[in-house]
Design an enzyme around this catalytic site. Structure first.
Site, PDB file in Angstrom:
ATOM      1  N   ASP A   1       0.877  -1.219  -0.040  1.00  0.00           N
ATOM      2  CA  ASP A   1      -0.184   0.611   0.116  1.00  0.00           C
ATOM      3  C   ASP A   1       1.042   1.614   0.149  1.00  0.00           C
ATOM      4  O   ASP A   1       1.563   1.109   0.748  1.00  0.00           O
ATOM      5  CB  ASP A   1      -0.229  -0.336   1.138  1.00  0.00           C
ATOM      6  CG  ASP A   1      -1.736   0.868   0.834  1.00  0.00           C
ATOM      7  OD1 ASP A   1      -1.965   1.908   0.453  1.00  0.00           O
ATOM      8  OD2 ASP A   1      -3.035   0.828   2.065  1.00  0.00           O
TER       9      ASP A   1
ATOM     10  N   LYS B   1      -1.675  -8.264  -5.459  1.00  0.00           N
ATOM     11  CA  LYS B   1      -2.135  -8.595  -4.005  1.00  0.00           C
ATOM     12  C   LYS B   1      -3.178  -7.484  -4.183  1.00  0.00           C
ATOM     13  O   LYS B   1      -3.131  -6.646  -4.380  1.00  0.00           O
ATOM     14  CB  LYS B   1      -0.754  -7.752  -2.746  1.00  0.00           C
ATOM     15  CG  LYS B   1      -1.347  -8.490  -1.078  1.00  0.00           C
ATOM     16  CD  LYS B   1      -0.731  -8.092  -0.732  1.00  0.00           C
ATOM     17  CE  LYS B   1      -1.376  -7.699   1.373  1.00  0.00           C
ATOM     18  NZ  LYS B   1      -0.449  -6.841   2.310  1.00  0.00           N
TER      19      LYS B   1
ATOM     20  N   ASP C   1      -6.197  -6.327  -1.679  1.00  0.00           N
ATOM     21  CA  ASP C   1      -7.169  -6.490  -0.851  1.00  0.00           C
ATOM     22  C   ASP C   1      -8.881  -6.444  -0.427  1.00  0.00           C
ATOM     23  O   ASP C   1      -9.194  -5.292  -1.590  1.00  0.00           O
ATOM     24  CB  ASP C   1      -6.220  -5.518   0.303  1.00  0.00           C
ATOM     25  CG  ASP C   1      -5.289  -6.020   1.509  1.00  0.00           C
ATOM     26  OD1 ASP C   1      -6.727  -6.399   2.058  1.00  0.00           O
ATOM     27  OD2 ASP C   1      -4.388  -5.156   2.555  1.00  0.00           O
TER      28      ASP C   1
ATOM     29  N   ASP D   1      -3.069 -10.795   9.371  1.00  0.00           N
ATOM     30  CA  ASP D   1      -1.809  -9.087   9.537  1.00  0.00           C
ATOM     31  C   ASP D   1      -1.189 -10.010  11.284  1.00  0.00           C
ATOM     32  O   ASP D   1      -0.006  -9.083  11.213  1.00  0.00           O
ATOM     33  CB  ASP D   1      -3.495  -8.154   9.654  1.00  0.00           C
ATOM     34  CG  ASP D   1      -2.807  -7.869   8.772  1.00  0.00           C
ATOM     35  OD1 ASP D   1      -2.397  -8.283   7.781  1.00  0.00           O
ATOM     36  OD2 ASP D   1      -3.256  -6.830   8.444  1.00  0.00           O
TER      37      ASP D   1
HETATM   38  C1  GLA Z   1      -4.011  -5.120   4.326  1.00  0.00           C
HETATM   39  C2  GLA Z   1      -3.022  -5.948   4.570  1.00  0.00           C
HETATM   40  C3  GLA Z   1      -2.153  -5.799   4.603  1.00  0.00           C
HETATM   41  C4  GLA Z   1      -1.088  -4.377   4.160  1.00  0.00           C
HETATM   42  C5  GLA Z   1      -2.380  -2.767   4.679  1.00  0.00           C
HETATM   43  C6  GLA Z   1      -1.898  -2.308   4.198  1.00  0.00           C
HETATM   44  O1  GLA Z   1      -4.156  -4.462   6.017  1.00  0.00           O
HETATM   45  O2  GLA Z   1      -3.756  -7.555   5.548  1.00  0.00           O
HETATM   46  O3  GLA Z   1      -0.956  -6.622   4.785  1.00  0.00           O
HETATM   47  O4  GLA Z   1      -1.556  -5.623   2.928  1.00  0.00           O
HETATM   48  O5  GLA Z   1      -3.123  -3.613   4.287  1.00  0.00           O
HETATM   49  O6  GLA Z   1      -3.171  -0.978   3.897  1.00  0.00           O
END
Ligand code: GLA
Length: 720
Positions: free
Chosen positions: A366, A473, A475, A545
């Site tokens: 991000d 990735k 999200d 996470d």
């Molecule tokens: C989520 C994902 C993290 C990361 C953040 C970025 O929480 O699980 O791994 O990519 O977003 O904002």
């Protein structure tokens, strides 16, 4: 194999070790006569229809010896005397929801029908599977339901879904359209489910069935952190290695229900499907609704046997594309290393250090787009923040080092502070007259709308066509509220949640078709959308996470109940709870990677990481293709956890043990599973030799190993 026994009107679906038997009764009632261990063909008559008496239970006036209230119904409906949870409820033109499906015909054919727009199990060749379609009809509403079952030759899985068509002249509404029902003649089961929350996903929970309703659901718009769309019924007393266990998994990423109901005869019904709360689907004459698919496995070898059946099935029949077989690049992700605080040179420095360690891909998380330097803005503005980043130079440098390059997106979201929102405020999910709720400073983008999808996917495509990106990735960082779309007419508002999920699937489908070499990893605030629907598009999903290796044990053990190791995103981070060895041993179970600033490592840590990189390559095949055995589960033991991967030919095994808490006892004999009892295995490193029989029945002596809090050990066994 699927066989029809005409004289007794049964249809039998066989997998290598299981049978599922349907019975067609006079009056066209379709019964669920048996599901369990494989049966011979010749005495199925004895399964048929002795039913308990049913005072107070209504019957069809032509078949007064039969009541749907006590019969094991294959696809139960509403309002016709079956008072348990139903699978189908149709509100017809007269305004009531009485629904009465009767058998019309069936057919069996090789292969599996397509399910347009929905993720599903597949077979590479028609000869690998066989399908049964049973056509049922409700004469009053003229609704036809085709129950579709596919059995696979090479695994003990049965996939079910239902195709519902309005064959009449008037519009009807589906108020409940589930994917599967199984009626078992006993309540002697425990319900196993996986609950969780952000950073604590898929925690094992087991409870005995009781009379009445019990189960799990999601109303959050996604499958969710809170309950995974998985459940098992384990016979009372079943363990990892013994007892009969049924597993149910829903191939869907939105709202779901898995409900078990025990009735007054101590029989159990379990249903799987889209949660009827908030669901309503209008079927105009001639229209069809296809339910998502539910996968069923049965094992007579305990909970572990059920898991291995799911793993085999998903490894072969769900994961697709180039990365199904190919070794996944070992990655380093910028998130925990830098969060939003990076620029081109910092990322190049990560890649340089990573390269020295043998890491194969840099993922830029991000913070690269719009004007995003924190989580308050720019979702929806998928163009490079050129003040912060020279993406062309970054990717060139990374590629010239021989590393691959990955990027982060959150396509279904929109920040109120974004150019996209300012241009199209009505593109967020909302209902009229209410300000949408906010979570992590963001709204949800209404991807049920084709124009919205076109815009967001178009933006993504532009970046991906311009820059050579190897990995993405995807999200999804909040739940849905005020679920509504500016484009849906009021009478179709109950379709919103499902249309939203179909929109996501459509975008992921386009992405994987347009960029077939791209490695896609799904994510949702960690593992909030870890489900088979997502796995159809992405062969791996970020599991959580939470990268603390001790916390990860519960998450990974739980995830492994139905998802294979190769699907679990697992990284080593800089968290301080344990040393690097344990972090690596735990992450090795999954797709493996790093989530730290490689400039901050000590020489000793760098040495350990180089060894881990070598181990990743060495054990990839064994972990990807081998069978998982959970040897000591963290929910059974507060002190140690242990698991192993055993190769298909049983000649090789990798055993890992983690000491979660130091324990004042000395003996530790770990009984292995899945080995060849007659083979002699040598432990790499120590050269110790033991028979498979001794290792399984007496146990591997690990006394004194991994002695202190948070320590781990691995034993690699090779048969002579
Ligand atoms: C989520 C994902 C993290 C990361 C953040 C970025 O929480 O699980 O791994 O990519 O977003 O904002």
């Amino acid at each position: 194999m699927i066989t029809y026994n005409e004289p007794i009107r049964t249809i039998k679906l066989d997998t290598p070790h299981t049978s599922y038997v349907l019975g067609i009764r006079d009056g066209g009632f379709l019964l669920n006569l048996y599901y369990g261990r494989r049966l011979p063909d010749d005495d199925l008559w004895s399964l048929s229809n002795r039913l308990p008496s049913a005072s107070f239970s209504p019957s069809d006036p032509e078949y007064t010896d039969f009541s749907t209230d006590v019969a094991p119904m294959e696809y139960p409906t509403d309002g016709r005397g079956d008072f348990r949870v139903s699978a189908l409820s149709v509100r017809g033109a007269d305004g009531d929801s009485v629904t009465d499906l009767r058998y019309v015909s069936h057919r069996v054919f090789p292969g599996k029908p397509d399910m347009p727009g929905l993720p599903h199990l597949y077979a590479d060749r028609d000869s690998q599977c066989e399908t049964l379609e049973v056509t049922m009809r409700d004469p009053r509403t003229a609704v036809e339901a085709v129950l579709v079952y596919t059995v696979f030759e090479d695994c003990d899985a049965i996939a079910k879904h239902v195709r519902i068509t309005n064959r009449g002249g008037q519009t009807v509404k589906l108020e409940c359209a589930l994917s599967s029902c199984v009626d078992l003649p006993s309540m002697g089961y425990d319900l196993i489910t996986l609950w969780g929350r952000h950073a604590k996903e898929r925690q094992f929970e087991r409870r005995p069935l009781a009379h009445g309703l019990q189960g799990i659901r999601s109303k959050r718009g996604s499958s969710s952190h809170n309950h995974n769309p998985f459940a098992a019924l384990a016979s009372t007393g079943a363990t990892e290695t013994t007892g009969e266990v049924y597993g149910f998994n829903f191939v869907y990423s939105g709202n779901f229900t898995i409900t078990a109901e025990v009735d007054h005869n101590a029989a159990t019904r379990i249903v799987v499907g889209i949660d009827p709360a908030g669901f309503e689907w209008t079927l105009a004459p001639g229209e069809t609704f296809i339910t998502p698919e539910a996968v069923h496995v049965f094992s007579a070898e305990g909970i572990g046997g059920m898991s291995r059946a799911f793993h085999r099935c998903y490894g072969e029949h769900l994961i697709r594309g180039r990365w199904k077989e190919e070794k996944r690049p070992l990655l380093i992700n910028s998130w925990e290393a830098a969060f939003f605080d990076f620029d081109t040179d910092k990322l190049i420095s990560f890649a340089e250090r990573a390269k020295e360690l043998g890491i194969e891909m840099l993922v830029m998380d991000d913070g690269w787009f719009g004007k995003r330097d924190n989580d308050k803005s720019s979702l929806g503005d998928w163009f490079v923040n050129e003040k912060k980043l020279d993406l062309g130079r970054l990717i060139d440098s990374v590629h010239s080092m021989g590393l691959k390059f990955g990027i982060w997106y959150e396509p279904e979201m929109i920040s109120p502070d974004s150019e996209l929102y300012r241009a199209h405020p009505d593109w967020c999910v909302h209902v009229s007259g209410l300000a949408p709720s906010i979570a992590r400073h963001q709204y949800v983008l209404d991807v049920s709308r084709p124009d919205v999808r076109e815009n967001v996917y178009g933006q993504m495509r532009e970046v991906l066509c311009r820059y050579p990106v190897d990995y993405l990735k995807w999200d999804f960082n909040r739940n849905l509220s005020e679920a509504g779309s500016a484009l849906l007419p009021a009478e179709r508002s109950g379709e919103f949640f499902h249309r939203f999920v179909l929109g996501t699937y459509e975008m992921q489908d386009r992405l994987t078709r347009d960029f077939p070499d791209l490695l896609l990893e799904n994510c949702s605030g960690g593992g909030g959308r870890f489900d088979p629907g997502m796995l159809y598009y992405s062969p791996q999903i970020w599991a959580s996470d939470n990268t603390d290796p001790i916390e990860r044990l519960n998450i990974q053990f739980g995830t492994s109940l139905c998802y294979p190791a190769s699907t679990m995103g697992a990284h080593v981070s800089a968290c301080r709870r344990t040393g690097y060895r344990t972090k690596g041993d735990v992450a090795l179970w999954g797709t493996f990677g790093y989530e730290l600033d490689p400039n901050d490592l000590t020489d000793e840590e760098r040495g350990i990481i180089k060894e881990q990189v070598a181990e990743y390559h060495k054990f990839w095949d064994l972990i990807r293709r081998g069978s998982l055995y959970r040897l000591i589960c963290p929910w059974d033991n507060d002190f140690v956890s242990a698991w192993s991967f055993v190769s298909e030919d049983r000649k090789e095994a990798l055993v890992t043990l983690v000491r979660m808490r130091r324990q004042e006892e000395t003996l530790l004999r770990l009984k292995l599973q899945g080995l060849d009892p007659d083979a002699v295995y040598t432990a790499e490193g120590t050269g110790g030799r033991c028979s498979g029989a001794l290792l399984m029945y007496a146990g591997l002596d690990l006394t004194g190993e991994a002695w202190d809090d948070g320590e781990s050990c691995k034993i690699h066994l090779v048969a002579e």
